[in-house]
Design an enzyme around this catalytic site. Sequence first.
Site, PDB file in Angstrom:
ATOM      1  CG  HIS A  78       2.853 -10.295 -12.703  1.00 30.20           C
ATOM      2  ND1 HIS A  78       3.835  -9.630 -13.382  1.00 30.20           N
ATOM      3  CD2 HIS A  78       1.758  -9.484 -12.737  1.00 30.20           C
ATOM      4  CE1 HIS A  78       3.344  -8.466 -13.828  1.00 30.20           C
ATOM      5  NE2 HIS A  78       2.091  -8.357 -13.436  1.00 30.20           N
ATOM      6  CG  ASP A 107      25.623   7.596   4.501  1.00 26.29           C
ATOM      7  OD1 ASP A 107      24.506   7.067   4.337  1.00 26.29           O
ATOM      8  OD2 ASP A 107      26.675   7.110   4.049  1.00 26.29           O
ATOM      9  CD1 TRP A 143      -2.201  -8.890  -6.003  1.00 23.96           C
ATOM     10  CD2 TRP A 143      -1.127  -8.110  -4.220  1.00 23.96           C
ATOM     11  NE1 TRP A 143      -2.730  -7.672  -5.690  1.00 23.96           N
ATOM     12  CE2 TRP A 143      -2.098  -7.174  -4.601  1.00 23.96           C
ATOM     13  CE3 TRP A 143      -0.321  -7.824  -3.113  1.00 23.96           C
ATOM     14  CZ2 TRP A 143      -2.297  -5.964  -3.922  1.00 23.96           C
ATOM     15  CZ3 TRP A 143      -0.530  -6.619  -2.441  1.00 23.96           C
ATOM     16  CH2 TRP A 143      -1.506  -5.710  -2.849  1.00 23.96           C
ATOM     17  CB  SER A 171      13.576  -5.374   4.024  1.00 23.04           C
ATOM     18  OG  SER A 171      14.056  -4.444   3.104  1.00 23.04           O
ATOM     19  CB  SER A 172       9.257  -2.302   4.190  1.00 21.37           C
ATOM     20  OG  SER A 172       9.238  -2.852   2.926  1.00 21.37           O
ATOM     21  CG  HIS A 255      -6.593   1.795   0.158  1.00 26.00           C
ATOM     22  ND1 HIS A 255      -6.989   1.391  -1.089  1.00 26.00           N
ATOM     23  CD2 HIS A 255      -6.410   3.127   0.064  1.00 26.00           C
ATOM     24  CE1 HIS A 255      -7.075   2.440  -1.883  1.00 26.00           C
ATOM     25  NE2 HIS A 255      -6.731   3.514  -1.202  1.00 26.00           N
ATOM     26  CD  GLU A 257       2.479  -2.096  -0.139  1.00 25.69           C
ATOM     27  OE1 GLU A 257       2.887  -1.796   1.012  1.00 25.69           O
ATOM     28  OE2 GLU A 257       3.229  -2.334  -1.103  1.00 25.69           O
ATOM     29  CE1 TYR A 259      -4.100   6.074  -2.901  1.00 33.94           C
ATOM     30  CE2 TYR A 259      -4.906   6.107  -0.673  1.00 33.94           C
ATOM     31  CZ  TYR A 259      -5.145   6.165  -2.017  1.00 33.94           C
ATOM     32  OH  TYR A 259      -6.421   6.303  -2.484  1.00 33.94           O
ATOM     33  CB  SER A 270       6.630  17.685  -7.615  1.00 33.98           C
ATOM     34  OG  SER A 270       5.387  17.137  -7.264  1.00 33.98           O
ATOM     35  CG  HIS A 304     -12.140   1.223  -1.566  1.00 29.38           C
ATOM     36  ND1 HIS A 304     -11.624   2.474  -1.423  1.00 29.38           N
ATOM     37  CD2 HIS A 304     -11.099   0.452  -1.929  1.00 29.38           C
ATOM     38  CE1 HIS A 304     -10.339   2.461  -1.690  1.00 29.38           C
ATOM     39  NE2 HIS A 304      -9.990   1.241  -1.997  1.00 29.38           N
ATOM     40  CG  HIS A 305      -9.441  -2.880  -1.678  1.00 30.18           C
ATOM     41  ND1 HIS A 305      -8.713  -2.854  -2.844  1.00 30.18           N
ATOM     42  CD2 HIS A 305      -9.038  -1.806  -0.966  1.00 30.18           C
ATOM     43  CE1 HIS A 305      -7.891  -1.812  -2.820  1.00 30.18           C
ATOM     44  NE2 HIS A 305      -8.063  -1.163  -1.700  1.00 30.18           N
ATOM     45  CB  THR A 330      -5.887  12.684  -6.216  1.00 27.94           C
ATOM     46  OG1 THR A 330      -5.917  11.881  -5.044  1.00 27.94           O
ATOM     47  CG2 THR A 330      -4.973  12.047  -7.233  1.00 27.94           C
ATOM     48  CE  LYS A 333       0.870  15.367  -5.039  1.00 31.56           C
ATOM     49  NZ  LYS A 333       1.417  16.282  -4.047  1.00 31.56           N
ATOM     50  NE  ARG A 452      -7.904  -9.349 -10.042  1.00 30.62           N
ATOM     51  CZ  ARG A 452      -7.529  -8.705  -8.925  1.00 30.62           C
ATOM     52  NH1 ARG A 452      -8.439  -8.110  -8.162  1.00 30.62           N
ATOM     53  NH2 ARG A 452      -6.277  -8.660  -8.566  1.00 30.62           N
TER      54      ARG A 452
END
Lengths: 533, 178
Positions: A78, A107, A143, A171-172, A255, A257, A259, A270, A304-305, A330, A333, A452
Site C-alpha cells: 500500500h 513539447d 515501505w 523513470s523518475s 525526507h 522525497e 517534499y 496557488s 528526525h525520522h 511553509t 506559503k 503502527r
Amino acid sequence: MSAVIEGHHDDHHHGPAKGITRWLYTTNHKDIGSLYLWFSFIMLFIGGAMAMVIRAELFEPGSQIVSPEFYNQMVTNHGLIMVFGVIMPAFVGLANWLIPMQIGAPDMALPRLNNLSFWILPAAFGVLLATFFMEGGAPNFGWTFYAPLSTEYAPPTVTYFIFAVHIMGASSIMGSINVITTILNMRAPGMTLMKMPLFVWSWLITAYLLIAVMPVLAGAVTMMLMDIHFGTSFFKAGGGGDPVLFQHIFWFFGHPEVYIMILPAFGIVSHIIETFSRKPIFGYDSMVYAIASIALLSFVVWAHHMFTVGMPIAGELFFMYSTMLIAIPTGVKVFNWLSTMFKGSLTFETPMLFAIAFVALFTIGGLSGLMLAIAPADFQYHDTYFVVAHFHYVLVPGALFSIIAAVYYWLPKWTGYMYDEFMGKTHFWLSFVSVNLTFFPMHFVGLAGMPRRIPDYAMQFADYNMIVSVGAFLFGLSQLLFLYVVLKAIFYGKKATGQVWEGAQGLEWTLDSPPAYHTFETPPNLEAGEAKG
Amino acid sequence: MSSIKKSVSKLFLATVGMFLFGFALVPIYDVFCEITGLNGKVTGPTFSEYEDIGNREIKITFTTTNNNGMPWFFDSDRSQMKVKTGEQNLMSYVFTNTTDKPMIAQAIPSVSPGKGAQYFHKTECFCFEQQYLEPGESISIPLKFVIDPDLPEDISSLALGYTLFDITKDQMTKQASN
C-alpha cells in the site's frame, strides 16, 4: 532551440496516430501526460484496495480476515504503490500536460526519453505486483524497508522488489532531466524565471530534488542487493556493517522525497486559489523563495525520522531545530494563500473547494509534524498511529487533494468538456468528511500508544478503529464517484470554452479546449499581454 | 539544440555523482561515528600508554550476547571489574562450538554510552576477526584494553558488549563467488 521546432515541423500537420500504437510510440507531451494520469488513477484503486484490506482487518480487535504475514504485505505494498505509483506519476503526468503549455513550448525537450520514462513504469509495478504470486509472498518489510528486515529476514522476492525500485528510480530521474531541460531551454521569449507560473517553479525545484536523491535510493537498494547476494556487509552487523547506516541513507533520500510529493501541490493550489479569488497570487516572489528554502532544508533534517536510534544529544538538537525551521517558509506559503483569498471575489467551484480543504488540512498535518519534530516528545509518538495520522494528513488531504483539484481544474482544458459541477461537489463533501473521519481519530489512538504496522490492537482502541475503518470505506467508495465524474465529463460533458474559468490566468487558457495535438509551435508573444505568470 | 544537450549532460553527470555519493555515505558515516562516538562504534586494536595512571576508578561491565540462532557458548571471565584510567587491563573470553559442525563466528563490539567509545582503547582484541572452531572445540581469547584518562568526568562506568554472529554461511557464499 529553434532547430527543435523546425525539425519537428514536417510531421506536425497530422493528428495523433490511430489505435494502440498511438499510446505505445507516442512522444507527444499531452498523450504521455494522459498516460501518466490514467496509470496513477489505476494504481490509486489498487493501492486503495490494499488500504481497504488493512482497514477491514483493523475493524475489530483480534485477527479475523487476513493472516499477519499477508497483512504485512498489504501495509508494505500500500505504501510503495501510493508513494511511487500514485502521487509521483500523477505529478509527472500533470507536469507533462501543463509545463509545455504554461511556458509556451511546443513539447517537452526530450520526447523519446519521455516515452521511455513512462513505459518502464508499468513494467516496474508489474514486477512488484507479480511478487504476490511468488513463493514467499510479496515484500513484507514496510515501505521504508529497513535492513536487516529487508535483507537477512526478507522473503526471496526482495530481489524483484529491488529491481522494481531501480526501474521506478530510473523513470523518475529521466522524467526530471526532461522537466529541467524543458524549463531551462524552452520558455517562450520574454518569460523570465521570475515570470514563470508557480506550478512550473514548483516542478523545477522538485525535479532537482529528484535528481539529488533518487540516485541515493538506487545506491541503497544496490547495497541491499550486494548484502543479500554477494556477501558484502554494508548493513550486516555480523560482518562489521551497521543497520543504522541503512536508515541514514534511506532517510537522506526519504525526507527530500516527502517534499517531492508536496511541492508540485503547492504550485497547483496557488493557481487554483488565484483563479477563484480573481486576484493575482499574494507574494509571488516569496512563494518561489519559500519553495526553494523548503527544498534546501529538506537535505538537513533526515534524522528526525530516527530520533530513537540513539543519537548524541547534539544530533538530536540539530535535527530538531532544523526541522522546526521548515515551519517558517511553509507558514509563509499558507499566509500567502490566505492573503490571496482575503477580499477576493471568491466562488467555490469544485477545484476551489479541494484547494481550500488542502490549505486547512495540510496545515493540520504540518502542525502534527511540528509535534513530531520535538525530539523528547517523539520518543512517545515514534512508530505509533500518531505518525500514521500525520503523514496521511499531508499525503491524502494534502498531495492527493491537490491532484484531484488539478484534475477538476484542468480537465475541461484537456478534454474540452466540463465535468458535472453538482457531482463534483458531492465528491468533494464525501471525500472531505470521510478523510477526516479516517485520519483524525488516528491522532488519538496514536497518542494513547497504538503501534503502527501491527494487525491487532488492544481492546481500548476498538471504538476509534471502527470509526476509522468506516471512514476509510467511505473514502474509498467516494473515489469511485470521482472516476464516474471524470468519465461522465469525457463522454457526456458540456463543451468547455477556451478560457474555462473566468479568473484563470496563464498561457494554457489562451488555447482552445481541448488544445490542438501540437500547440505553441511558434512561441507566443508575451509582450502583447496575452499571458502573465 | 546545443543548450539542451548541455543541460542533459550536466544533469546526467549530477545523477551519476549522487549515485556515487550514496556509496560515499558509507565511509563518511564511519568517520562521523568515530568522531562522535555514534552507535558506540569501537576502532580496531590501538596501542596507547599513559603516564598518569590511577587518577580515577571506572567500573567496566562486560556483556555477551548471541545473535538469533547462534548456538555457541560465549562468555567473558568476569562480568564486571573496576579499573584505573590509563592502566593496562586484561579480560578473557571463552568461545565453545557446541554443535557437531565446524562453524565460523565473528564477535562485534559496542561500547555504551556511545560518547565513551572513543576513550575505550583496545590494545589487543579479537574484534572483527573471524573465529573458526571445529565441533566441540573451545578457545579462550584475551582482550587487553586501556581507558583513556581524558574520559569525560561525567562518565563513571562503561559497558562493553559483544554480540556473536554466525557467519558460516556468508563465508561460504564469499568463497563460492570468489
